[in-house]
Each structure stands twice: as structure tokens, then as C-alpha cells.
Design a protein around this motif. Structure first.
Motif, short mmCIF file in Angstrom:
data_model
loop_
_atom_site.label_atom_id
_atom_site.label_comp_id
_atom_site.label_asym_id
_atom_site.label_seq_id
_atom_site.Cartn_x
_atom_site.Cartn_y
_atom_site.Cartn_z
N ASP A 23 -13.21 35.70 -10.69
CA ASP A 23 -13.49 36.15 -12.06
C ASP A 23 -12.21 36.12 -12.90
O ASP A 23 -12.23 35.71 -14.06
N HIS A 24 -11.11 36.55 -12.30
CA HIS A 24 -9.83 36.56 -13.02
C HIS A 24 -9.39 35.13 -13.35
O HIS A 24 -8.94 34.86 -14.48
N ILE A 25 -9.54 34.23 -12.42
CA ILE A 25 -9.18 32.82 -12.65
C ILE A 25 -10.03 32.25 -13.78
O ILE A 25 -9.52 31.56 -14.66
N MET A 26 -11.33 32.54 -13.75
CA MET A 26 -12.21 32.05 -14.81
C MET A 26 -11.75 32.59 -16.17
O MET A 26 -11.72 31.84 -17.15
N GLY A 27 -11.38 33.86 -16.21
CA GLY A 27 -10.91 34.46 -17.45
C GLY A 27 -9.65 33.78 -17.96
O GLY A 27 -9.51 33.53 -19.16
N LEU A 28 -8.74 33.48 -17.04
CA LEU A 28 -7.50 32.79 -17.44
C LEU A 28 -7.79 31.42 -18.04
O LEU A 28 -7.20 31.04 -19.05
N ILE A 29 -8.70 30.70 -17.41
CA ILE A 29 -9.02 29.35 -17.89
C ILE A 29 -9.68 29.42 -19.27
O ILE A 29 -9.32 28.68 -20.18
N VAL A 30 -10.65 30.30 -19.42
CA VAL A 30 -11.34 30.43 -20.70
C VAL A 30 -10.36 30.89 -21.79
O VAL A 30 -10.35 30.35 -22.90
N ALA A 31 -9.52 31.86 -21.47
CA ALA A 31 -8.55 32.36 -22.46
C ALA A 31 -7.59 31.24 -22.88
O ALA A 31 -7.28 31.11 -24.08
N GLU A 32 -7.13 30.46 -21.93
CA GLU A 32 -6.21 29.37 -22.26
C GLU A 32 -6.90 28.32 -23.13
O GLU A 32 -6.32 27.83 -24.10
#
Length: 86
Positions: free
Chosen positions: A47-56
Motif C-alpha cells: 500500500d505504501h509503495i502504491m501511494g509513493l507511485i501515485v504521489a510521484e
């Protein structure tokens, strides 16, 4: 996104290691609660990785807007939808 890519890849590798550890736990017939605890940690990591990708991607979209305002709006809406979906 190069520096972000490296951080994401490192997180993915750690998560992969966690999954291998869980496989070993199952093979060794470890307690169910311990396996579930580790699976929860993996889910949190993903979930954290997904958040990082979407935020970037959202940051990139805002810093480098599309010439077509409708396309820009669609990209931002899609990113927000991915964040809210969690």
C-alpha cells in the motif's frame, strides 16, 4: 522519477524478501497468527509503495501539465481515484 524509482525498487525488494520469509514460515508450519502478522506487514508495504507511485505521478502531472486541460483533469482525477480507492 529516477531517484524515486530506486527507492521504490528497494522497497519492492524488501517486500519480496518478506514474502519469501512468509513462505518459509508456512513450510515450517509456524503459528497462523504469526503468518497473518507478516502478511499484514506485506500488505502495508505494498500500500505504501502504491501511494509513493501515485504521489510521484500526481506531482509530475502538476509540475508538467498537459496542453489539453481536459486530459490534465482526467489524469489528476485518475490519480485521486487511485488514492481514495485504498
Amino acid at each position: 522519477m529516477a531517484s524515486c524509482d530506486k527507492a521504490i525498487l528497494n522497497r519492492l525488494k524488501r517486500t519480496e524478501g518478506q514474502l519469501r520469509g512468509i513462505q518459509k514460515m508456512i513450510e515450517e508450519e509456524k503459528e497462523c497468527v504469526d503468518v497473518i502478522t507478516q502478511l499484514s506487514a506485506v500488505r502495508s508495504s505494498v500500500d505504501h509503495i502504491m501511494g509513493l507511485i501515485v504521489a510521484e505521478n500526481l506531482k509530475n502531472c502538476l509540475e508538467n501539465p498537459e496542453a489539453d486541460a481536459d486530459l490534465q483533469h482526467k489524469k489528476i482525477a485518475q490519480a485521486v481515484k487511485l488514492i481514495v480507492k485504498k
